[in-house]
Motif scaffolding. Structure first.
Motif, PDB file in Angstrom:
ATOM      1  N   ASN A 164       0.847  -1.188   0.000  1.00  0.00           N
ATOM      2  CA  ASN A 164       0.000   0.000   0.000  1.00  0.00           C
ATOM      3  C   ASN A 164       0.883   1.239   0.000  1.00  0.00           C
ATOM      4  O   ASN A 164       1.456   1.597   1.028  1.00  0.00           O
ATOM      5  N   PRO A 165       0.987   1.914  -1.134  1.00  0.00           N
ATOM      6  CA  PRO A 165       1.849   3.099  -1.215  1.00  0.00           C
ATOM      7  C   PRO A 165       1.362   4.260  -0.354  1.00  0.00           C
ATOM      8  O   PRO A 165       2.088   5.225  -0.166  1.00  0.00           O
ATOM      9  N   ASN A 166       0.150   4.156   0.209  1.00  0.00           N
ATOM     10  CA  ASN A 166      -0.383   5.196   1.088  1.00  0.00           C
ATOM     11  C   ASN A 166      -0.068   4.920   2.555  1.00  0.00           C
ATOM     12  O   ASN A 166      -0.451   5.703   3.423  1.00  0.00           O
ATOM     13  N   ASN A 167       0.581   3.787   2.839  1.00  0.00           N
ATOM     14  CA  ASN A 167       0.987   3.424   4.194  1.00  0.00           C
ATOM     15  C   ASN A 167      -0.178   3.385   5.178  1.00  0.00           C
ATOM     16  O   ASN A 167      -0.038   3.791   6.329  1.00  0.00           O
ATOM     17  N   LYS A 168      -1.323   2.887   4.723  1.00  0.00           N
ATOM     18  CA  LYS A 168      -2.500   2.794   5.582  1.00  0.00           C
ATOM     19  C   LYS A 168      -2.982   1.351   5.642  1.00  0.00           C
ATOM     20  O   LYS A 168      -2.843   0.597   4.694  1.00  0.00           O
ATOM     21  N   ILE A 169      -3.574   1.002   6.776  1.00  0.00           N
ATOM     22  CA  ILE A 169      -4.214  -0.303   6.907  1.00  0.00           C
ATOM     23  C   ILE A 169      -5.684  -0.132   6.596  1.00  0.00           C
ATOM     24  O   ILE A 169      -6.206   0.985   6.676  1.00  0.00           O
ATOM     25  N   PRO A 170      -6.359  -1.191   6.253  1.00  0.00           N
ATOM     26  CA  PRO A 170      -5.906  -2.539   5.980  1.00  0.00           C
ATOM     27  C   PRO A 170      -5.504  -2.710   4.516  1.00  0.00           C
ATOM     28  O   PRO A 170      -5.770  -1.861   3.677  1.00  0.00           O
ATOM     29  N   ALA A 171      -4.886  -3.853   4.261  1.00  0.00           N
ATOM     30  CA  ALA A 171      -4.557  -4.274   2.902  1.00  0.00           C
ATOM     31  C   ALA A 171      -4.642  -5.800   2.876  1.00  0.00           C
ATOM     32  O   ALA A 171      -4.528  -6.442   3.924  1.00  0.00           O
ATOM     33  N   ILE A 172      -4.881  -6.344   1.708  1.00  0.00           N
ATOM     34  CA  ILE A 172      -4.970  -7.808   1.577  1.00  0.00           C
ATOM     35  C   ILE A 172      -4.223  -8.286   0.346  1.00  0.00           C
ATOM     36  O   ILE A 172      -3.965  -7.511  -0.578  1.00  0.00           O
ATOM     37  N   ILE A 173      -3.906  -9.556   0.367  1.00  0.00           N
ATOM     38  CA  ILE A 173      -3.515 -10.287  -0.842  1.00  0.00           C
ATOM     39  C   ILE A 173      -4.406 -11.515  -0.883  1.00  0.00           C
ATOM     40  O   ILE A 173      -4.438 -12.299   0.071  1.00  0.00           O
ATOM     41  N   ASP A 174      -5.166 -11.648  -1.962  1.00  0.00           N
ATOM     42  CA  ASP A 174      -6.000 -12.828  -2.166  1.00  0.00           C
ATOM     43  C   ASP A 174      -5.257 -13.745  -3.135  1.00  0.00           C
ATOM     44  O   ASP A 174      -5.079 -13.392  -4.301  1.00  0.00           O
TER      45      ASP A 174
END
Length: 143
Positions: free
Chosen positions: A65-75
């Motif tokens: 995440n280039p915005n450095n925010k949570i959350p993020a996923i990889i499916d």
């Protein structure tokens, strides 16, 4: 699933590479995706992105995440059976709803009605509650 092409997997290795990898923290915004994953019954593996150690600013997380925010996923089983990395809560929630066929009406009017309320929550009441929490907890303490 081989996560080696995702630098984030070097910092947070997948113990269950067949599951959705969730990178988050139990904050009001951070739990929205884990709640959706629980409600849809999708298998996932959580990875704690610790703000106390600035994990969200690490190059590994930044690669996801280039915005450095949570959350993020990889499916690992994204569209066409290929891995899909996503960030931004609203985008992830829409993706999970569409992936499972739950919580998103199939008809266009119902779909847009649902998206309108999601956008209201993401850009309206959600941030206001976050500010309330910040000012109530931290500013009151003089931090």
């Amino acid at each position: 699933m081989d996560f080696s092409r995702f630098p984030v997997a070097q910092k947070w290795p997948a113990q269950h590479p067949d599951r959705i990898q969730l990178y988050s923290l139990p904050t009001p915004n951070g739990v929205k995706v884990s709640i959706m994953l629980e409600e849809t019954g999708l298998a996932y593996e959580p990875h704690l992105v610790d703000f106390a150690t600035n994990d969200q600013m690490s190059p590994a997380f930044h690669s996801l995440n280039p915005n450095n925010k949570i959350p993020a996923i990889i499916d690992p089983d994204g569209p066409g059976g290929k891995p899909l990395a996503l960030f931004e809560t609203g985008a992830i929630l829409i993706y999970l709803a569409e992936k499972t066929g739950r919580f998103m009406p199939q008809d266009a009017a119902g779909r847009h009605h649902t998206i309108q309320w999601l956008m209201w929550q993401m850009g309206g009441i959600g941030p206001m509650f976050g500010q309330l929490g910040f000012f109530h907890k931290f500013r009151r303490q003089g931090l």
